[in-house]
Design an enzyme around this catalytic site. Structure first.
Site, mmCIF file in Angstrom:
data_model
loop_
_atom_site.group_PDB
_atom_site.id
_atom_site.type_symbol
_atom_site.label_atom_id
_atom_site.label_comp_id
_atom_site.label_asym_id
_atom_site.label_seq_id
_atom_site.Cartn_x
_atom_site.Cartn_y
_atom_site.Cartn_z
ATOM 1 N N ARG A 209 14.937 -12.908 -12.483
ATOM 2 C CA ARG A 209 15.247 -11.482 -12.571
ATOM 3 C C ARG A 209 15.294 -10.822 -11.204
ATOM 4 N NH1 ARG A 209 9.521 -9.688 -15.360
ATOM 5 N NH2 ARG A 209 8.280 -9.533 -13.470
ATOM 6 N N ARG B 187 -2.266 -3.133 -16.161
ATOM 7 C CA ARG B 187 -2.172 -4.284 -15.256
ATOM 8 C C ARG B 187 -3.368 -4.270 -14.306
ATOM 9 N NH1 ARG B 187 3.111 -1.821 -15.110
ATOM 10 N NH2 ARG B 187 4.717 -3.110 -16.100
ATOM 11 N N CYS C 237 6.493 -4.619 -24.503
ATOM 12 C CA CYS C 237 6.364 -3.845 -23.270
ATOM 13 C C CYS C 237 7.353 -4.392 -22.245
ATOM 14 C CB CYS C 237 4.940 -3.907 -22.727
ATOM 15 S SG CYS C 237 4.384 -5.557 -22.276
ATOM 16 N N HIS D 97 0.817 -1.209 0.000
ATOM 17 C CA HIS D 97 0.000 0.000 0.000
ATOM 18 C C HIS D 97 0.852 1.261 0.000
ATOM 19 C CE1 HIS D 97 -3.877 -2.062 1.675
ATOM 20 N NE2 HIS D 97 -3.619 -2.355 0.417
ATOM 21 N N ASN E 68 10.512 -8.530 -19.862
ATOM 22 C CA ASN E 68 11.059 -8.930 -18.563
ATOM 23 C C ASN E 68 11.033 -10.445 -18.379
ATOM 24 O OD1 ASN E 68 11.160 -6.186 -18.208
ATOM 25 N ND2 ASN E 68 9.463 -6.091 -16.778
ATOM 26 N N ASP E 69 9.832 -11.036 -18.534
ATOM 27 C CA ASP E 69 9.722 -12.478 -18.336
ATOM 28 C C ASP E 69 10.391 -13.262 -19.459
ATOM 29 O OD1 ASP E 69 8.566 -12.890 -15.869
ATOM 30 O OD2 ASP E 69 6.536 -12.619 -16.602
ATOM 31 N N GLU F 130 5.697 -14.316 -23.557
ATOM 32 C CA GLU F 130 6.688 -14.317 -22.481
ATOM 33 C C GLU F 130 7.389 -15.661 -22.336
ATOM 34 O OE1 GLU F 130 4.450 -11.964 -19.036
ATOM 35 O OE2 GLU F 130 3.142 -13.303 -20.175
ATOM 36 N N ARG G 115 -4.732 -6.053 -19.590
ATOM 37 C CA ARG G 115 -4.225 -7.403 -19.348
ATOM 38 C C ARG G 115 -5.047 -8.031 -18.235
ATOM 39 N NH1 ARG G 115 1.780 -8.261 -17.115
ATOM 40 N NH2 ARG G 115 0.756 -7.620 -15.184
#
Length: 746
Positions: free
Chosen positions: A631, A466, A668, A359, A620-621, A597, A502
């Site tokens: 990673r 996301r 992305c 949070h 990234n993945d 990915e 997504r």
């Protein structure tokens, strides 16, 4: 121990504290006598994570100051390392037992050891021992824990005297120190350190009048809730993310579970202050053993509220600190605390146990504060007033930087500000290279508050929204109506610009609220993302239905993550089409796509490109799965490069498959956010890139300054001659510098 004995021991210790400084050896002798223990010993934490015997009743006196154990060594060291109570009837046969002959402890079988802590910081270990094998009773454990709590407060008040002090001065306190951390919110900040304080220390532990203490507790609880409402009303940043976070905080403030435990502890004879401390300590112990980072983040929320409750119990004891421009260091941080510190003008935050889904981190991004997390040891190493540097772009915290390093960062901040002003002028400029090659730049987002960046950056749209981020901020999966309203607001704010939603990327350490955490040796490749959605189709269909309803006749783009083969994509698409057949009005257009990915999907590229409306490469993945390199492991962070022959060959294959189909191709992830990588991607044929909003104008500037035909010629020659070198980054960077292209990035 009887209630009478317990009260007598704690009363004697409280009386000692009231008298002024007390020798530690007198304290351990008193505890041994009242608990009928043959040994009571106190170990203090020294610099270098060493525990030293500081006082004992029952062991050899000459061992004091000589006997030392590393944190994690022996029963005492294990207690310090884990923060857990160890209650052992036969300590010497425990696998972790470490014998020190100078202590004479070979005579003693049973052992009870508890950590001494204050404000979450370990100060030492308190233990008792007896010759006869026995497991200490629950009431004895509670008494020793309460004594340890009181010892921590006596230390803070300076009431411990003589050679038995438990605190030691760190020899590193004046040296520059570097800590690697997770980037929770980007940016650079320099300033003096403020240590997030903890709860107001209890002056008294035992209640003279339990009914009066219950009244104090009820009054303080009402005051805490009212003050929280005032704080939220006056300091809450704009956006749905902040409102969702603070709604969850209000729910914690009203939760009967932990508050009922406080009331029960008061009923057992503790003051309201000590009861809150006791319950908070219990929660810390339990949560410390939880591996799920999202659940651990809830501890920060509870600590935040417990601190506010203690402040309400002692009005006027918490003095606001004038900390404009300071760097806040905290072991954990709740959202209300983040708002309060931001109102005081902090420049940046380090949350030692923070995660991107916490949070406080979500609020920090909405507040545009640089924040680092997972900086193990930083809080203990810092001193109030130390100068600190947060490099939120590289994930580094520097405590007490050298003057040269500080000057360099101050120069970087000035250059960054000047560069940002220059980039702002590019917002409305056409997105094309020097020789006219067109490209599209989109932003990644997960909160409605981030969509204001569309206008500020001139982005072509949202290439990756996301959807799970808002759910994590909320603390639960919203029902269909709530999701529909949220997605509709996102489309409204986007104002006609395309948004690619997504579907929920849940699983692994981001669990559904009604799920039990499975033990997975490799959670990144475990039961997560679309795999969860296909196994729990009701949850996925609820989200798909909400997206369709939110579109309300507008264009809609839905993307499925973590697709391993064409069969999974077909199953997910069938669910979406089934829901679409029932929703009216239907979207103006419905584009269905997938993330790419997982390398297995490369072997079904032709089928994928024929059936998907669009494909977005998740850099990234894909990089971590390509090289089997987590990673999140610091030792592997720079080992494998995105601009390396294996990755480039893979990207060539993807581009070629897309060019022979009607599917739209994009990329992305972090690679798109780095100007040098973006240069290479456009040269390979990627015309659409999606990245964090803070990187977009820097990437646009680099691309606009590039003669793409010239660069493609250079890059083709470089690839032919580079052989099997691990990375082509340096020669590409040299070419860019020679041609006046700024690759500094964010």
């Amino acid at each position: 121990m009887s209630v009478t004995q317990t009260r007598r021991l704690l009363s004697r210790l409280s009386a000692m504290m009231a008298q002024g400084q007390v020798p530690l050896d007198r304290v351990v002798a008193m505890v041994a006598g009242e608990m009928v223990a043959e040994v009571c010993s106190a170990y203090g934490l020294r610099a270098g994570e060493i525990l030293e015997l500081r006082a004992t009743h029952g062991l050899h006196a000459e061992a004091v100051g000589r006997t030392r154990l590393r944190v994690g060594e022996g029963i005492v060291g294990l207690t310090a390392a884990t923060g857990q109570v160890l209650n052992l009837p036969d300590a010497q046969n425990h696998p972790g037992f470490a014998y020190r002959p100078e202590t004479g402890e070979a005579l003693y079988a049973s052992m009870l050891a508890v950590p001494i802590r204050r404000a979450g910081r370990l100060l030492g270990v308190l233990c008792v021992q007896n010759r006869m094998p026995r497991r200490y009773a629950d009431d004895e454990v509670e008494v020793l824990e309460t004594v340890a709590l009181l010892l921590g407060e006596m230390l803070a008040a300076g009431a411990i005297d003589g050679p038995g002090t438990l605190q030691a001065v760190s020899y590193a306190a004046t040296l520059s120190q570097h800590f690697d951390g997770a980037i929770l919110s980007g940016g650079i900040a320099i300033g003096p350190v403020i240590l997030a304080g903890s709860a107001v220390a209890p002056v008294r532990v035992l209640a003279d009048n339990p009914a009066h203490e219950q009244g104090r507790f009820a009054h303080a609880l009402a005051a805490m809730r009212a003050a929280l409402d005032v704080l939220i009303a006056g300091n809450l940043p704009a956006g749905e993310s902040a409102r969702d976070v603070m709604a969850a905080t209000r729910q914690v403030a009203a939760d009967d579970g932990w508050l009922r435990r406080v009331s029960l502890a008061i009923g057992d004879g503790l003051t309201a202050d000590a009861a809150v401390h006791r319950v908070l300590g219990d929660m810390r112990d339990r949560m410390r053993r939880v591996s799920d980072p999202y659940l651990r983040e809830r501890l920060a929320d509870l600590e935040d509220l417990a601190g506010r409750l203690l402040a309400a119990l002692n009005p006027g004891s918490r003095v606001p600190i004038a900390c404009a421009g300071s760097i806040l260091l905290a072991r954990r941080l709740g959202p209300a605390e983040m708002l309060a510190w931001h109102a005081n003008g902090i420049a940046g935050v380090v949350i030692e146990e923070g995660s991107a889904g916490g949070h406080a981190a979500i609020l920090a991004r909405a507040l545009s504060l640089p924040v680092l997390g997972a900086t193990r040891g930083a809080v203990d190493a810092a001193q109030l007033g130390d100068i600190a540097v947060i490099d939120g772009d590289q994930g580094v915290l520097v405590l007490r930087p050298t003057q040269g390093l500080r000057d360099a960062y101050e120069g970087a901040m000035a250059a960054r500000a000047a560069r940002a002003e220059g980039f702002a002028a590019l917002r409305d400029a056409p997105s094309c290279t020097l020789d006219g090659v067109a490209f599209q730049l989109h932003i990644n987002a997960g909160l409605a508050a981030e969509l204001g960046q569309l206008g500020q950056t001139g982005a072509a749209g949202v290439g990756l929204f996301r959807t799970e981020i808002a759910m994590m901020a909320r603390g639960a999966i919203a029902d269909s109506a709530e999701q529909t309203a949220f997605y509709a607001r996102v489309l409204d704010i986007a104002g006609g610009l395309p948004v690619v939603f997504r579907t929920l990327d849940l699983g692994s350490d981001k669990l559904l609220p009604d799920s039990e955490k499975a033990v997975e040796e490799n959670p990144a490749m475990g039961w997560r993302s679309l795999r969860v959605g296909l196994d729990r189709p009701a949850v996925l269909r609820r989200q798909l239905r909400a997206l369709l309803l939110a579109a309300g006749g507008r264009p809609l783009s839905v993307m499925f993550p973590m697709v391993a083969n064409i069969a999974e994509f077909r199953r997910a698409r069938a669910l979406l089409l089934a829901e679409a057949a029932r929703v009216r009005p239907a979207p103006q257009t419905l584009a269905i796509g997938t993330m790419l990915e997982i390398p297995a999907l490369l072997f079904q590229l032709n089928l994928l490109m024929a059936e998907a409306d669009f494909v977005s490469v998740g850099s990234n993945d894909l990089l971590q799965f390509m090289f089997a390199a987590d990673r999140g492991t610091p030792e592997l962070a720079d080992r494998y490069d995105f601009i390396s022959p294996p990755m480039l060959d893979m990207l060539d294959t993807i581009v070629a498959a897309a060019q022979g189909s009607s599917a739209t191709l994009s990329l992305c992830g972090e690679a798109a956010a780095r100007p040098l990588d973006a240069l290479v991607l456009v040269a390979l044929g990627f015309e659409r890139l999606s990245m964090s909003a803070s990187a977009l104008l820097a990437v646009k500037s680099a691309l606009m300054r590039t003669d793409m035909a010239a660069f493609r010629g250079f890059f083709a020659r470089l690839r032919r001659t580079a052989g099997a070198d691990e990375s082509l980054r340096e020669p590409v960077a040299a070419w860019a510098r020679d041609h006046g292209i700024d690759l500094a990035g964010r």
